[in-house]
Structure formats: C-alpha cells, structure tokens
Enzyme design. Structure first.
Site, PDB file in Angstrom:
ATOM      1  N   HIS A  71      60.717   4.589  12.895  1.00 52.03           N
ATOM      2  CA  HIS A  71      59.518   4.205  12.144  1.00 52.03           C
ATOM      3  C   HIS A  71      58.479   3.596  13.077  1.00 52.03           C
ATOM      4  CE1 HIS A  71      60.483   4.751   7.840  1.00 52.03           C
ATOM      5  NE2 HIS A  71      61.671   4.925   8.373  1.00 52.03           N
ATOM      6  N   PRO A  72      57.212   3.904  12.819  1.00 53.36           N
ATOM      7  CA  PRO A  72      56.148   3.331  13.655  1.00 53.36           C
ATOM      8  C   PRO A  72      55.844   1.895  13.242  1.00 53.36           C
ATOM      9  CG  PRO A  72      55.182   4.621  11.900  1.00 53.36           C
ATOM     10  CD  PRO A  72      56.686   4.797  11.788  1.00 53.36           C
ATOM     11  N   GLU A  91      50.303   6.417   4.086  1.00 53.65           N
ATOM     12  CA  GLU A  91      50.825   5.169   3.533  1.00 53.65           C
ATOM     13  C   GLU A  91      50.113   3.959   4.131  1.00 53.65           C
ATOM     14  OE1 GLU A  91      55.156   7.325   2.923  1.00 53.65           O
ATOM     15  OE2 GLU A  91      54.874   5.935   4.598  1.00 53.65           O
ATOM     16  N   GLN A  92      49.938   3.965   5.436  1.00 49.51           N
ATOM     17  CA  GLN A  92      49.268   2.830   6.071  1.00 49.51           C
ATOM     18  C   GLN A  92      47.808   2.743   5.632  1.00 49.51           C
ATOM     19  OE1 GLN A  92      49.955   1.794  10.151  1.00 49.51           O
ATOM     20  NE2 GLN A  92      52.044   2.621  10.138  1.00 49.51           N
ATOM     21  N   ALA A 126      57.860  -1.002   2.786  1.00 49.03           N
ATOM     22  CA  ALA A 126      57.240   0.022   1.945  1.00 49.03           C
ATOM     23  C   ALA A 126      55.893  -0.552   1.501  1.00 49.03           C
ATOM     24  CB  ALA A 126      58.125   0.347   0.744  1.00 49.03           C
ATOM     25  N   VAL A 127      54.816  -0.033   2.061  1.00 51.53           N
ATOM     26  CA  VAL A 127      53.498  -0.646   1.871  1.00 51.53           C
ATOM     27  C   VAL A 127      52.839  -0.297   0.543  1.00 51.53           C
ATOM     28  CG1 VAL A 127      53.059  -0.852   4.345  1.00 51.53           C
ATOM     29  CG2 VAL A 127      52.296   1.201   3.125  1.00 51.53           C
TER      30      VAL A 127
END
Length: 172
Positions: A71-72, A91-92, A126-127
């Site tokens: 994951h980043p 997502e980000q 989880a954003v």
C-alpha cells in the site's frame, strides 16, 4: 474496470479471469484473489468478503506484511509522482488528500515518516468518508499503539478497503 459482473458470473470464471477481474481489490497483491478463487462459489457479496478476510487470516505473516507494504503512503511520494494505482488515486482524492494545504501536507509527511519508522510499513486507513483532519487525527492516535495492535489494525483496514473496492466491481 468498466464492467460489473454478478457473483454468479464471477464464480464461473476460470482462475486467471477471476483474478483479472478482481485482482486489483488488494493493492499489488493478486495472490489473495488466487487463493480465494479456490473457495467459490460465493452465495453473496458478504460471503466473498468473508472468504477474503479468512484468506488474509490464514496467510503467512510474511504474506500479510508484503500485502501491507504494497500500500502507498497517504499523500506520499507515489502520489506526488502520479504513481498510485487508479483505485488508490481515486480514494485519496475522495478524501481530499490531493488538495492538502502546505501545513496538512507537512503534517501527513511527518506522521507517515514517524509511522513507518516505528512500525516498518505504511499507515493504512480506509479513507472513504474521512477528511484530511480525520486522517491526521487517526495517524496521531495510532502512532501510540503497539506493533502487534497496529499490524492487526492495518490488516483490518486492508479488508475494509477491499470491501469498498468490491462494492465498485460487483453487480448487485
């Protein structure tokens, strides 16, 4: 992926096609779907999610750690260079991490560095439904945890992310 398949359609796919359709659910870790494919058919989306979580639970510690490390970092170097997967970038951006103020960006970078130094893997959350300040607060709060607590939390967050990604891929 533009086409949403039903679970019945997914359950009938050969392994390689199944992984091609769902392999991106876990960041750079198609092995999870390869293992889960063996447990089909899936009665419903919740059963598929449960099988995926079980697959993670029985994986070796090394596999789990590799998945976490795939994951980043949030608003990290890969994001700045435009090297995120399409899912991670979306997502980000949805959490506003692509629009950080200089102060927010500096705080996230500092917290990412402290987190990685303490735990040896990137901070994962989880954003979906979170804003920048929520994420910064979670980073600060989770830095106080033990490595074992945080390893379990990272896996739980990976599973939540996978659930959101499944929702986008599977037809009702």
């Amino acid at each position: 992926m533009s086409c949403r398949l039903s679970l019945a359609e997914l359950s009938r796919l050969p392994r390689d096609a199944f992984v091609a359709e769902l392999g991106s659910v876990f960041e750079h870790s198609p092995w999870v779907m390869e293992m889960a494919w063996q447990r089909r058919p899936f009665a419903d989306r919740d059963e598929l999610q449960a099988r995926l979580v079980e697959t993670l639970a029985v994986a070796s510690r090394e596999q789990q750690l590799a998945l976490i490390r795939a994951h980043p970092e949030l608003a990290g170097k890969a994001a700045v260079r435009g090297e995120l997967t399409a899912d991670s970038a979306r997502e980000q951006a949805g959490a506003g991490l692509d629009a950080c103020s200089p102060e927010e960006f500096a705080a996230i970078r500092e917290l990412n560095d402290a987190y990685r130094e303490k735990f040896g893997w990137p901070f994962i959350v989880a954003v979906k439904g979170l804003g920048r300040q929520d994420i910064i607060a979670a980073m600060r709060r989770r830095l106080a945890r033990t490595p074992d607590e945080e390893f379990a939390e990272a896996l739980a967050q990976v599973a939540r992310i996978a659930g959101f990604r499944l929702d986008a891929l599977i037809a009702g």
